[in-house]
Enzyme design. Structure first.
Site, PDB file in Angstrom:
ATOM      1  N   CYS A  95     -19.109  -2.816  21.802  1.00 23.11           N
ATOM      2  CA  CYS A  95     -19.973  -3.900  22.285  1.00 23.11           C
ATOM      3  C   CYS A  95     -19.351  -5.256  22.006  1.00 23.11           C
ATOM      4  O   CYS A  95     -19.384  -6.154  22.851  1.00 23.11           O
ATOM      5  CB  CYS A  95     -21.350  -3.794  21.631  1.00 23.11           C
ATOM      6  N   CYS A 194     -28.441   1.098  18.741  1.00 18.37           N
ATOM      7  CA  CYS A 194     -29.541   0.368  19.379  1.00 18.37           C
ATOM      8  C   CYS A 194     -30.045   1.038  20.645  1.00 18.37           C
ATOM      9  O   CYS A 194     -31.219   0.903  20.993  1.00 18.37           O
ATOM     10  CB  CYS A 194     -29.111  -1.072  19.678  1.00 18.37           C
TER      11      CYS A 194
END
Length: 361
Positions: A95, A194
Site C-alpha cells: 500500500c 484493513c
C-alpha cells in the site's frame, strides 16, 4: 488522514510548522460498510468521520479521495495472488509503494502540493547535496521504516513524517492529541489487515481461491495430516496445523515448505527453519544503488529483529548472507537493508537456503 491518532497529530504538527496542509482520507473500498467497524481498521465510514472531525479541529481543509480501484488491483489482488503462489505478502508495504506514495502522491503533485505527510514513525534526513535519506524513527519501539523501505529517491523527496523526528512514545502522542482537543486521542491503534473485515485471513482467501484438500507431510514425505488449502499456511507457522500424528521426538512441528503446485504443506522441527542465505527480487533503493558487496543489518519481518548480513546484487537479484542462521523467513515478505539507522533499500524474498537446502516458491 486515516482517522487515527498518529495521522491527526502529524497533520497538526505540519500545520503548526507553517505548512499549507490539506487533510485527505483515502476511500479504499467500493463498499466501506463491508470493512471492519469500530476502530480496528483504517478504512471504515467511522474512520473517515473521525478524520474529518480532526481536520475541523486543526482548521485545515478536508477531502475524501476514492482510490478503491487502484487499491483493489495493486494491494488486494496482489495479496490473493501471492498467497495462491505459496508466498506470504505484506499488504501494508504494498500500500505504501503503490497507493500512498504512488497513486496518492502523483495526484497530489498534479494538484500543486509539494509532499505527502503521514503519521508513519520514520525520519527523513537531508544531506549536504540536497538528497534525502530514510532513517529509523527516533522511537525504536514504534519504528515503521520497514514498511517504507520500498520508497525510492523521488518519493522520499516528496514525503514528510513529523512523528519520527522526535523521541516521543505513543503515550506522548496521545497526550499531545488530547492537549490539541483531538477526539481520536484515546482511539485504539488499527491492526490486522484493513480489507479483511472479520480478521479471518484464511476465510477471506478461501472465498477467493476455493477449497481443495491437500496433504500435510513430514520431512520424509510421510502424510501426517490434511488441509483445505495450502494458501492457509505460512512458513514458520506452528499453531493451527491440525496434525493428528505426534512428532517422534514429541516436539512441536512447524511449516517448512508450501507447494501450491501439488497443494502440499511440509512440516518439521524448528531447527529446520534456520536460514543461512536468501535471494530477493525487485530491489528498490532509498537513494543510490549500492556498488559491490557490503555489510549491513537486515530486517525480514515487520516486527523482526535487526541482524548482521552481507549483501550484493547479482544479475538484478539481491543475495543476502546471514552471519548466523535466522529462523522462519517466508518468501513473499520483504528484506530491508540498513546502514546504521539509514534505510538502504528493500527487496521481495524469492527463495531461501536453509542449512544448505534451497527453498523457492
Amino acid at each position: 488522514m486515516s482517522g487515527g491518532v498518529d495521522s491527526a497529530v502529524a497533520a497538526a504538527r505540519a500545520a503548526e510548522a507553517g505548512h499549507d496542509v490539506t487533510g485527505v482520507h483515502l476511500a479504499l473500498s467500493a463498499n466501506p460498510q463491508s470493512f471492519r467497524t469500530g476502530a480496528r481498521g483504517c478504512c471504515t465510514v467511522e474512520d473517515s468521520r473521525d478524520a474529518r472531525r480532526a481536520a475541523d479541529v486543526i482548521g485545515i481543509p478536508f477531502y475524501v479521495w476514492d482510490l478503491a480501484d487502484r487499491f483493489r488491483q495493486d494491494v488486494v489482488e496482489d495479496f490473493v495472488a501471492e498467497y495462491a503462489a505459496g508466498r506470504t505478502p505484506n499488504p501494508c508495504l504494498r500500500c505504501n509503494e503503490k497507493i500512498k506514495f504512488a497513486a496518492l502522491l502523483d495526484k497530489a503533485l498534479a494538484l500543486g502540493f509539494d509532499a505527502v505527510c503521514t503519521g508513519h514513525y520514520a525520519r527523513i534526513l537531508t544531506r549536504a547535496d540536497g538528497s534525502r535519506e530514510l532513517h529509523r524513527s527516533a522511537d525504536m519501539a514504534k519504528d515503521q521504516s520497514y514498511v517504507l523501505g520500498v520508497l525510492d529517491e523521488r518519493q522520499l523527496a516528496h514525503a514528510m513524517f513529523p512523528l519520527g523526528d522526535t523521541d516521543t512514545t505513543k503515550a506522548d502522542i496521545r497526550a499531545e492529541a488530547e492537549r490539541r482537543g483531538l477526539a481520536v486521542a484515546a482511539k485504539p491503534d488499527s491492526h490486522d489487515i484493513c480489507f479483511i473485515a472479520d480478521g479471518d485471513t484464511q476465510g477471506f482467501l478461501a472465498k477467493r481461491l476455493g477449497q481443495a484438500e491437500g496433504a500435510i507431510v513430514d520431512e520424509t514425505g510421510a502424510r501426517v495430516g490434511t488441509h483445505t488449502g495450502a494458501y492457509g499456511f505460512t512458513i514458520g507457522q506452528r499453531k493451527g496445523l491440525r496434525i493428528g500424528t505426534p512428532a517422534p521426538d514429541g516436539k512441536p512441528r512447524y511449516v517448512l515448505d508450501i507447494s501450491p503446485v501439488d497443494n502440499t504443506v511440509t512440516v518439521g522441527p524448528a531447527q529446520a527453519l534456520d536460514v543461512t542465505e536468501l535471494t530477493a527480487i525487485r530491489p528498490r533503493w532509498c537513494g543510490a544503488e549500492p556498488a559491490g558487496p557490503a555489510t549491513y543489518t537486515a530486517q525480514t519481518r515487520a516486527h523482526g529483529d535487526d541482524v548482521p548480513v552481507t549483501a550484493e546484487l547479482r544479475d538484478g537479484e539481491l543475495r543476502v548472507t546471514f552471519t548466523a542462521p535466522v529462523r522462519g523467513i517466508a518468501p513473499g515478505q520483504a528484506v530491508v537493508l540498513y546502514d546504521g539507522t539509514r534505510v538502504v533499500g528493500s527487496a521481495t524474498i524469492a527463495g531461501t537456503d536453509r542449512t544448505g537446502r534451497p527453498v523457492t516458491v
